[in-house]
Design an enzyme around this catalytic site. Structure first.
Site, PDB file in Angstrom:
ATOM      1  N   ASN A  87     -16.404   6.036  -6.031  1.00  0.00           N
ATOM      2  CA  ASN A  87     -16.507   5.017  -7.064  1.00  0.00           C
ATOM      3  C   ASN A  87     -17.160   3.727  -6.539  1.00  0.00           C
ATOM      4  OD1 ASN A  87     -15.824   3.487  -9.467  1.00  0.00           O
ATOM      5  ND2 ASN A  87     -14.182   2.639  -8.240  1.00  0.00           N
TER       6      ASN A  87
ATOM      7  N   SER B 271      -7.907  -5.958 -11.018  1.00  0.00           N
ATOM      8  CA  SER B 271      -6.536  -5.449 -11.187  1.00  0.00           C
ATOM      9  C   SER B 271      -5.619  -6.576 -11.638  1.00  0.00           C
ATOM     10  CB  SER B 271      -5.993  -4.902  -9.862  1.00  0.00           C
ATOM     11  OG  SER B 271      -6.393  -3.577  -9.671  1.00  0.00           O
TER      12      SER B 271
ATOM     13  N   LYS C 200       0.858  -1.200   0.000  1.00  0.00           N
ATOM     14  CA  LYS C 200       0.000   0.000   0.000  1.00  0.00           C
ATOM     15  C   LYS C 200       0.879   1.229   0.000  1.00  0.00           C
ATOM     16  CE  LYS C 200      -4.529   0.680   0.399  1.00  0.00           C
ATOM     17  NZ  LYS C 200      -5.477  -0.323  -0.081  1.00  0.00           N
TER      18      LYS C 200
HETATM   19  N1  GLU Z   1      -7.136  -0.015  -3.561  1.00  0.00           N
HETATM   20  C1  GLU Z   1      -7.895  -1.201  -3.830  1.00  0.00           C
HETATM   21  C2  GLU Z   1      -7.992  -2.075  -2.601  1.00  0.00           C
HETATM   22  O1  GLU Z   1      -7.820  -1.629  -1.488  1.00  0.00           O
HETATM   23  C3  GLU Z   1      -7.387  -1.935  -5.045  1.00  0.00           C
HETATM   24  C4  GLU Z   1      -6.003  -2.461  -4.947  1.00  0.00           C
HETATM   25  C5  GLU Z   1      -5.485  -2.980  -6.265  1.00  0.00           C
HETATM   26  O2  GLU Z   1      -6.248  -3.062  -7.209  1.00  0.00           O
HETATM   27  O3  GLU Z   1      -4.303  -3.277  -6.314  1.00  0.00           O
HETATM   28  O4  GLU Z   1      -8.311  -3.222  -2.687  1.00  0.00           O
END
Ligand code: GLU
Length: 420
Positions: free
Chosen positions: A221, A350, A106
């Protein structure tokens, strides 16, 4: 953003509890309680008025036993290193619960992006990637959008990295615009994945989603797509939606597309069609069938868990519910789909995006959504089985999800030979 509790410790506790319930080697627990590495950077940005401001940024790679680390980058004025490390830990668990070949990561920058011009935002995004350099990479650590970041920001970041390395590298980031190798279906994926979970949960509980009442906290979103899909495809009645700037309550049901158009014009959902304003606290206490926290962490904590009347709670915000609240929610008859399962649709698509980038061949949206449904359903069943097997041992759905995840990452750690 850490709230009264240091929620990195909350994430560590979750791993300890899951490890203990599984009877797992405590050395694995120790490895998973300690992020592998976190890079702190400062990012000087030339502002429009000619001055230079320095922003702080972090990127945590929590654990890469299963594969390259994966997880979003958020821009938020209250961002902290604990926050980023907690979220990276949750990403390791999330990727494992849905069975992706990734570890967790993250990133975060301490900034309120609404105070920046487009040019300043672009220079900050590019500066963050320059500062991280080859700490990132398609086979190392793969970011994506998160709170207050989006496809355009990913596009600037990929462009900067491609210029730095001399390689056009779309697989560096996911959640990109389609023109730069983004995947069809990625924008709606987190909301859709949550709805897939909700449909299975409703079936198990004998709840008909047609006409079911829904309250959604957050209209970014994720909240928007969850609302839209439930309204358009399931015939559910979305009666309440809140955002930072206020909320809207209509017992007859809200059309999410129409509300989005209103919000785009007015910057808030407040005042929509003259309906009553509703606060987050009021929304959480509504007598609805389904409640979806889709904003920031710690919406439901021990103190307010007793107010929730919904029969199903789908946690789409990372850390939206403090684990202390789970037992109270369950006692009051709520079935909780925890964050690492409920919002895993985003990182799953993703993964599909990254596969398509590496492959150089792109799939149709229908194919992606079918694959997503399969991944989410299988993950749900894995968690539900764990939950059913250990219910007598006071295991909640969250603990069951953590146990599925910790077991999988533990296997990878053992197989790599990090522990005997
Ligand atoms: N930010 C999103 C999550 O917390 C997506 C993370 C990603 O697609 O790598 O799951």
């Amino acid at each position: 953003m850490a709230g009264e509790k240091n929620w990195f410790q909350v994430a560590q506790d979750r791993i300890k509890i899951a490890g203990a319930k599984l009877g797992q080697n405590s050395e694995i627990t120790e490895i998973l309680c300690n992020p592998q590495r976190t890079l702190c950077v400062s990012i000087p940005v030339r502002m429009d008025n000619g001055t230079t401001r320095v922003f702080l940024g972090y990127r945590c790679q929590h654990n890469d036993a299963v594969g390259p680390t994966k997880g979003g980058i958020r821009f938020h004025q209250d961002e902290t290193i604990e926050d980023v490390e907690a979220l990276a830990t949750l990403m390791t668990l999330k990727c494992a619960v849905v069975g992706l070949p990734y570890g967790g990561g993250k990133g975060g920058v301490v900034v309120d992006p609404s105070k920046l011009s487009t040019g300043e935002l672009e220079r900050l995004s590019r500066g963050f990637v320059r500062a991280l350099g080859t700490f990132l990479g398609p086979d190392r650590d793969v970011p994506a959008p998160d709170v207050n970041t989006n496809g355009q920001i990913m596009a600037w970041m990929v462009d900067e990295y491609s210029k730095m390395t001399g390689h056009n590298t779309p697989a560096l980031m996911t959640g990109k615009p389609i023109i730069l190798g983004g995947s069809l279906g990625r924008t709606a994926a987190t909301g859709l994945g949550g709805v897939y979970c909700l449909r299975i949960a409703a079936k198990k509980l004998g709840m008909n989603l047609k006409g079911a009442t829904v309250a959604i906290e957050g209209f970014g979103n994720v909240g928007f797509y969850a609302a839209k899909i439930l309204h358009d495809e399931d015939g559910a009645k979305v009666v309440g939606i809140t955002m930072v700037s206020g909320g809207v309550y209509d017992p007859d049901g809200i059309d999410p597309d129409d509300l989005k158009a209103y919000e785009n014009k007015n910057g808030t959902v407040r005042g929509y069609k003259g309906h009553d304003n509703i606060s987050n606290e009021q929304l959480r206490a509504l007598d609805v069938d389904v409640y979806i926290p889709a904003a920031l962490q710690n919406a439901i904590v021990k103190e307010n868990a007793k107010d929730v009347k919904a029969k199903i709670v789908v946690e789409l915000a990372n850390g939206g519910i403090n684990p202390d609240a789970d037992e109270i929610l369950e006692k009051n008859g709520a079935f909780v789909v925890p964050d690492i399962l409920g919002n895993a649709g985003g990182v799953t698509v993703s993964y599909f995006e990254w596969v398509q980038n590496n492959y150089g061949y792109y799939w149709a949206e229908k194919e992606i959504n079918e694959k997503l449904e399969r991944v989410m359903s299988e993950a749900f069943e894995r968690v539900y089985n764990m939950y059913s097997r250990h219910r007598a041992d006071k295991v909640t759905m969250r603990m069951a999800a953590d146990m599925v995840a910790v077991e999988r990452v533990g296997d990878a750690i053992k197989t790599r030979g990090w522990v005997a």
